[in-house]
Design an enzyme around this catalytic site. Structure first.
Site, PDB file in Angstrom:
ATOM      1  N   CYS A  73       0.685  -1.190  -0.068  1.00 19.41           N
ATOM      2  CA  CYS A  73       0.087  -0.181  -0.051  1.00 19.41           C
ATOM      3  C   CYS A  73       1.038   1.167  -0.146  1.00 19.41           C
ATOM      4  O   CYS A  73       1.558   1.592   0.880  1.00 19.41           O
ATOM      5  CB  CYS A  73      -0.822  -0.104   1.224  1.00 19.41           C
ATOM      6  N   CYS A  76       0.375   3.774   2.713  1.00 15.53           N
ATOM      7  CA  CYS A  76       0.855   3.356   3.948  1.00 15.53           C
ATOM      8  C   CYS A  76       2.284   3.592   4.114  1.00 15.53           C
ATOM      9  O   CYS A  76       2.896   3.966   4.941  1.00 15.53           O
ATOM     10  CB  CYS A  76       0.583   1.850   4.183  1.00 15.53           C
TER      11      CYS A  76
END
Ligand SMILES: [Zn+2]
Length: 151
Positions: A73, A76
């Site tokens: 991600c 993230c």
């Protein structure tokens, strides 16, 4: 990065390098080898499994800020250095931990994490608030302060 298990945090002594297990309720720990006071954890801590997570949030005397994330991600990865800043600036006030929802899917399922990153605050064993999406350190701190004040 300090390690975590279901009995505490494993913190390396900055003075002699000895690894010390510090129980979740301990406010001021000393190194078992050289007896210096160990500094409060100032970095995000990776959660290895649900057992350790439950032990930590059940016993922690300070709020625990949980970042649900995954390695693939990209938001993230963007938020990771921001969380590191938050952990450094708030050492001793709250603990920042990271749950990799690929490595510990049980926790992502249990808390119904639909998008990552999701940041949640736990206190007294319960979730008291959450927010989704990447954001800068100041905004993360404001979210935590607001959530703790409202709970
Ligand atoms: Zn030491």
């Amino acid at each position: 990065m300090p390690d975590l298990d279901n009995r505490g945090l494993i913190v390396a002594c900055p003075s002699c390098g000895q690894k010390n297990r510090v129980g979740f309720t301990v406010r001021e720990a000393r190194c078992g080898a050289c007896k210096v006071v160990l500094p409060a954890v100032a970095e995000p801590v990776e959660v290895p499994d649900a057992d350790a997570f439950d032990a930590l949030v059940g016993a922690a005397t300070r709020p625990v800020v949980v970042d649900f994330w995954a390695p693939w991600c990209s938001p993230c990865r963007m938020v990771a250095p921001e969380l590191a800043r938050v952990a450094a600036a708030n050492a001793g006030r709250f603990l920042v931990v990271k749950v990799n929802t690929d490595a510990v899917p049980e926790l992502g399922d249990r808390f119904g994490i639909r998008s990552i990153p999701t940041m949640a605050v736990f206190r007294g064993g319960k979730e008291i608030g959450r927010t989704a999406g990447a954001m800068p350190a100041q905004q993360i701190e404001a979210f935590v302060a607001r959530t703790v004040a409202a709970a």
